[in-house]
Design a protein around this motif. Structure first.
Motif, mmCIF file in Angstrom:
data_model
loop_
_atom_site.group_PDB
_atom_site.id
_atom_site.type_symbol
_atom_site.label_atom_id
_atom_site.label_comp_id
_atom_site.label_asym_id
_atom_site.label_seq_id
_atom_site.Cartn_x
_atom_site.Cartn_y
_atom_site.Cartn_z
ATOM 1 N N ASP A 22 -4.371 -9.200 4.789
ATOM 2 C CA ASP A 22 -5.160 -8.096 4.246
ATOM 3 C C ASP A 22 -5.324 -8.334 2.748
ATOM 4 O O ASP A 22 -4.350 -8.307 2.001
ATOM 5 C CB ASP A 22 -4.427 -6.780 4.499
ATOM 6 C CG ASP A 22 -5.093 -5.574 3.858
ATOM 7 O OD1 ASP A 22 -6.300 -5.641 3.557
ATOM 8 O OD2 ASP A 22 -4.389 -4.553 3.673
ATOM 9 N N TRP A 37 -6.518 -6.818 -0.594
ATOM 10 C CA TRP A 37 -6.654 -5.437 -1.008
ATOM 11 C C TRP A 37 -6.439 -5.297 -2.516
ATOM 12 O O TRP A 37 -6.063 -6.261 -3.189
ATOM 13 C CB TRP A 37 -5.634 -4.572 -0.274
ATOM 14 C CG TRP A 37 -4.229 -4.853 -0.736
ATOM 15 C CD1 TRP A 37 -3.452 -5.941 -0.426
ATOM 16 C CD2 TRP A 37 -3.464 -4.076 -1.647
ATOM 17 N NE1 TRP A 37 -2.254 -5.872 -1.084
ATOM 18 C CE2 TRP A 37 -2.234 -4.732 -1.843
ATOM 19 C CE3 TRP A 37 -3.705 -2.882 -2.320
ATOM 20 C CZ2 TRP A 37 -1.232 -4.230 -2.677
ATOM 21 C CZ3 TRP A 37 -2.706 -2.385 -3.148
ATOM 22 C CH2 TRP A 37 -1.482 -3.056 -3.313
ATOM 23 N N CYS A 83 -9.061 0.458 0.978
ATOM 24 C CA CYS A 83 -7.825 -0.328 1.123
ATOM 25 C C CYS A 83 -6.626 0.597 1.327
ATOM 26 O O CYS A 83 -5.764 0.343 2.173
ATOM 27 C CB CYS A 83 -7.575 -1.193 -0.119
ATOM 28 S SG CYS A 83 -8.838 -2.430 -0.453
ATOM 29 N N PHE A 88 -2.608 -0.880 8.996
ATOM 30 C CA PHE A 88 -2.097 -2.257 8.988
ATOM 31 C C PHE A 88 -0.584 -2.244 9.187
ATOM 32 O O PHE A 88 -0.041 -3.025 9.984
ATOM 33 C CB PHE A 88 -2.483 -2.906 7.647
ATOM 34 C CG PHE A 88 -2.339 -4.399 7.590
ATOM 35 C CD1 PHE A 88 -3.241 -5.226 8.233
ATOM 36 C CD2 PHE A 88 -1.330 -4.979 6.844
ATOM 37 C CE1 PHE A 88 -3.127 -6.608 8.151
ATOM 38 C CE2 PHE A 88 -1.207 -6.355 6.746
ATOM 39 C CZ PHE A 88 -2.110 -7.170 7.411
ATOM 40 N N LYS A 126 -0.078 -9.257 2.958
ATOM 41 C CA LYS A 126 -1.006 -8.553 2.077
ATOM 42 C C LYS A 126 -1.154 -9.342 0.779
ATOM 43 O O LYS A 126 -0.170 -9.758 0.193
ATOM 44 C CB LYS A 126 -0.489 -7.145 1.783
ATOM 45 C CG LYS A 126 -0.447 -6.269 3.038
ATOM 46 C CD LYS A 126 0.021 -4.866 2.756
ATOM 47 C CE LYS A 126 -0.961 -4.019 2.039
ATOM 48 N NZ LYS A 126 -2.134 -3.589 2.785
ATOM 49 N N LEU A 135 -10.095 -8.636 5.936
ATOM 50 C CA LEU A 135 -9.050 -9.018 6.866
ATOM 51 C C LEU A 135 -9.320 -10.432 7.359
ATOM 52 O O LEU A 135 -10.449 -10.760 7.721
ATOM 53 C CB LEU A 135 -9.019 -8.050 8.055
ATOM 54 C CG LEU A 135 -7.917 -8.279 9.077
ATOM 55 C CD1 LEU A 135 -6.536 -8.061 8.452
ATOM 56 C CD2 LEU A 135 -8.098 -7.352 10.265
#
Length: 122
Positions: free
Chosen positions: A24, A26, A33, A40, A54, A75
């Protein structure tokens, strides 16, 4: 499994370690996000065999640049060192579950064969 913070120092090791990795991309200032983060996290807790990582694009601009991330959240799904999915946008929980299931069900030998065919045509 809890999510793992990915940095330029550990990214390659985590993502090329084999198996399925969801990444992810972000940033803290990004509203979508922040809305996607708990989704997530919840899905990560149901899939102990999958790494959920992440990348904070503000703290890791090199990684964001390397993957040409221009919209967040983005993603990315990697399995056995092959990027299977990379799309911007937050997914609903059920769609994220389906993405994990589809990544798990893929025949990676067939995926690699198809990639080799595409490469030989180029």
């Amino acid at each position: 499994m809890a999510t793992v913070e990915l940095t330029k120092d550990n990214f390659d090791e985590v993502v090329t370690g084999g198996g399925i990795v969801l990444v992810d991309f972000w940033a803290a200032w990004c509203g979508p996000c922040r809305m996607f983060a708990p989704v997530f996290e919840r899905v990560s807790e149901r899939h102990e065999d999958v790494v959920f990582g992440k990348v904070d694009t503000e703290a890791q601009p090199e990684l964001a640049g390397a993957f040409q991330i221009s919209s967040i959240p983005t993603l990315m799904v990697v399995r056995d060192k092959v990027v299977l999915y990379s799309q911007p946008g937050a997914l609903p929980e059920q769609a994220l579950e389906e993405l994990v299931t589809k990544a798990r069900e893929l025949d990676m030998d067939e995926v690699r064969r198809q990639l080799a065919e595409q490469g030989s045509r180029a």
